[in-house]
Design a protein around this motif. Structure first.
Motif, mmCIF file in Angstrom:
data_model
loop_
_atom_site.group_PDB
_atom_site.id
_atom_site.type_symbol
_atom_site.label_atom_id
_atom_site.label_comp_id
_atom_site.label_asym_id
_atom_site.label_seq_id
_atom_site.Cartn_x
_atom_site.Cartn_y
_atom_site.Cartn_z
ATOM 1 N N ILE A 78 -52.085 -17.709 8.103
ATOM 2 C CA ILE A 78 -51.279 -17.436 9.287
ATOM 3 C C ILE A 78 -50.952 -15.951 9.282
ATOM 4 O O ILE A 78 -51.036 -15.285 8.236
ATOM 5 C CB ILE A 78 -49.975 -18.263 9.301
ATOM 6 C CG1 ILE A 78 -49.102 -17.930 8.085
ATOM 7 C CG2 ILE A 78 -50.279 -19.742 9.364
ATOM 8 C CD1 ILE A 78 -47.733 -18.594 8.124
ATOM 9 N N PRO A 79 -50.579 -15.383 10.434
ATOM 10 C CA PRO A 79 -50.235 -13.963 10.457
ATOM 11 C C PRO A 79 -49.005 -13.671 9.604
ATOM 12 O O PRO A 79 -48.167 -14.547 9.368
ATOM 13 C CB PRO A 79 -49.943 -13.685 11.941
ATOM 14 C CG PRO A 79 -50.546 -14.819 12.681
ATOM 15 C CD PRO A 79 -50.504 -15.993 11.774
ATOM 16 N N ARG A 80 -48.893 -12.444 9.156
ATOM 17 C CA ARG A 80 -47.701 -11.985 8.448
ATOM 18 C C ARG A 80 -46.531 -12.041 9.427
ATOM 19 O O ARG A 80 -46.602 -11.526 10.547
ATOM 20 C CB ARG A 80 -47.918 -10.558 7.948
ATOM 21 C CG ARG A 80 -46.803 -9.998 7.045
ATOM 22 C CD ARG A 80 -45.721 -9.326 7.832
ATOM 23 N NE ARG A 80 -45.037 -8.291 7.077
ATOM 24 C CZ ARG A 80 -43.786 -7.910 7.296
ATOM 25 N NH1 ARG A 80 -43.071 -8.479 8.246
ATOM 26 N NH2 ARG A 80 -43.255 -6.946 6.591
ATOM 27 N N LEU A 81 -45.441 -12.674 9.038
ATOM 28 C CA LEU A 81 -44.277 -12.864 9.894
ATOM 29 C C LEU A 81 -43.103 -12.011 9.420
ATOM 30 O O LEU A 81 -43.036 -11.623 8.252
ATOM 31 C CB LEU A 81 -43.857 -14.332 9.909
ATOM 32 C CG LEU A 81 -44.920 -15.345 10.353
ATOM 33 C CD1 LEU A 81 -44.412 -16.764 10.154
ATOM 34 C CD2 LEU A 81 -45.328 -15.108 11.801
ATOM 35 N N ASN A 82 -42.162 -11.743 10.322
ATOM 36 C CA ASN A 82 -40.912 -11.073 9.958
ATOM 37 C C ASN A 82 -39.916 -12.136 9.498
ATOM 38 O O ASN A 82 -38.817 -12.263 10.034
ATOM 39 C CB ASN A 82 -40.344 -10.309 11.149
ATOM 40 C CG ASN A 82 -41.028 -8.981 11.382
ATOM 41 O OD1 ASN A 82 -42.254 -8.923 11.421
ATOM 42 N ND2 ASN A 82 -40.270 -7.918 11.537
ATOM 43 N N VAL A 138 -37.012 -19.400 6.441
ATOM 44 C CA VAL A 138 -35.548 -19.320 6.406
ATOM 45 C C VAL A 138 -34.998 -19.134 7.814
ATOM 46 O O VAL A 138 -34.007 -19.761 8.203
ATOM 47 C CB VAL A 138 -35.089 -18.174 5.491
ATOM 48 C CG1 VAL A 138 -33.567 -18.013 5.547
ATOM 49 C CG2 VAL A 138 -35.544 -18.409 4.051
ATOM 50 N N GLU A 139 -35.650 -18.267 8.596
ATOM 51 C CA GLU A 139 -35.193 -17.975 9.954
ATOM 52 C C GLU A 139 -36.144 -18.591 10.974
ATOM 53 O O GLU A 139 -37.217 -19.061 10.622
ATOM 54 C CB GLU A 139 -35.125 -16.453 10.204
ATOM 55 C CG GLU A 139 -34.343 -15.663 9.178
ATOM 56 C CD GLU A 139 -35.193 -15.245 7.975
ATOM 57 O OE1 GLU A 139 -34.608 -14.701 7.022
ATOM 58 O OE2 GLU A 139 -36.423 -15.471 7.998
ATOM 59 N N ALA A 140 -35.738 -18.561 12.251
ATOM 60 C CA ALA A 140 -36.652 -18.934 13.325
ATOM 61 C C ALA A 140 -37.830 -17.969 13.323
ATOM 62 O O ALA A 140 -37.689 -16.784 12.979
ATOM 63 C CB ALA A 140 -35.935 -18.890 14.669
ATOM 64 N N ILE A 141 -38.988 -18.464 13.704
ATOM 65 C CA ILE A 141 -40.231 -17.687 13.651
ATOM 66 C C ILE A 141 -40.102 -16.363 14.396
ATOM 67 O O ILE A 141 -39.575 -16.308 15.514
ATOM 68 C CB ILE A 141 -41.394 -18.502 14.253
ATOM 69 C CG1 ILE A 141 -41.730 -19.689 13.342
ATOM 70 C CG2 ILE A 141 -42.635 -17.639 14.474
ATOM 71 C CD1 ILE A 141 -42.674 -20.692 13.982
ATOM 72 N N ARG A 142 -40.602 -15.302 13.753
ATOM 73 C CA ARG A 142 -40.686 -13.987 14.394
ATOM 74 C C ARG A 142 -42.070 -13.414 14.121
ATOM 75 O O ARG A 142 -42.331 -12.913 13.029
ATOM 76 C CB ARG A 142 -39.592 -13.034 13.877
ATOM 77 C CG ARG A 142 -38.188 -13.356 14.343
ATOM 78 C CD ARG A 142 -37.213 -12.279 13.938
ATOM 79 N NE ARG A 142 -37.067 -12.219 12.500
ATOM 80 C CZ ARG A 142 -35.938 -12.532 11.847
ATOM 81 N NH1 ARG A 142 -34.889 -12.941 12.500
ATOM 82 N NH2 ARG A 142 -35.875 -12.437 10.534
#
Length: 258
Positions: free
Chosen positions: A60-64, A107-111
């Protein structure tokens, strides 16, 4: 006096816009792959693996985002997770029965951001620049989202850099505090943190000699200086000036404490 053509003006406008553009972050997406499909929403990315991937892993792409867990439904073994610079790999075990669903919980909503995210001050006015919002450039340096890491790491190439983007709402005085870790016997590298204004390109730099903390994920807060910033948008870039041993350090976050 030099005359500017409409084309030159357009190019100047675009160039200026590129420095102040606001990041757009997807919070959900779906896409088909050669091995199945991906469904991302909320704080979870679901990878439906119908066929064994040719290279042995799905990605998957690198996420924030920070990572909470990576699991395959009905599978008790641990899945190998490898963060690359621009994507994350999850290796599919040979003994995993297909079709299977691999769940990546965050941990957080997808960014999923198309540009560096502009960090805003907290309600108290301080700025927290976490590893997951760093823009890394170079051959090795990257964000490692695993719970026991949550850091920028793999810093073995001294020319690699990391940059955060942030915004100041009012004239403020800050102490600059770096949370750094460094493996036993690997301390002594010289790094520099540079804060640059996006409006007038003025900058201020703070040197730091990396401290051996006994482990790369044993993070210690280091106060490196004081800065006064007017309202506006800025970047903070960390670069290595001299590499002492095999790796520079890990950085979990930089805090501008008011």
């Amino acid at each position: 006096m030099m005359k500017l053509t409409s084309t030159v003006l357009l190019l100047l406008f675009l160039a200026c816009g590129m420095t102040t553009a606001t990041a757009e972050c997807k919070q959900e997406w779906k896409n088909a792959t050669a091995w199945g499909h991906v469904d991302a929403a909320g704080s979870k990315v679901s990878l439906y693996v119908k066929e064994s991937p040719e290279n042995g892993f799905v990605s998957i792409p690198r996420l924030n985002n920070r990572l909470k867990t990576v699991k395959a439904e009905g599978y008790e073994g641990e899945l190998k997770f490898v963060p690359e610079i621009d994507h994350w790999r999850i290796f599919v075990p040979e003994d995993l029965s297909l079709p299977a669903t691999i769940e990546v919980e965050l941990v957080e909503a997808i960014r999923l951001c198309d540009q560096p995210l502009m960090v805003k001050p907290t309600a108290e006015g301080k700025l927290i620049l976490p590893a997951h919002h760093a823009e890394t450039k170079g051959d090795k340096l990257r964000f490692e989202p695993q719970p026991h890491k949550n850091t920028i790491g793999y810093w073995t190439v001294p020319s690699d850099t990391a940059t955060w983007h942030f915004e100041v709402g009012k004239l403020s005085d800050f102490d600059v505090i770096v949370h750094q870790g460094c493996g036993k016997g690997q301390g002594g590298s010289d790094v520099e943190f540079t804060v640059t204004s996006l409006s007038d390109t003025s900058s201020q730099s703070f040197p730091l000699k990396i401290q051996d903390t006994g482990h790369f994920q044993n993070f210690v807060p280091r106060s490196i200086g004081h800065i006064k910033l007017a309202p506006g948008k800025y970047t903070l870039t960390v670069s290595c000036k001299s590499l002492a041993k095999n790796a520079v350090c890990d950085i979990r976050q930089v805090v501008l404490q008011n």
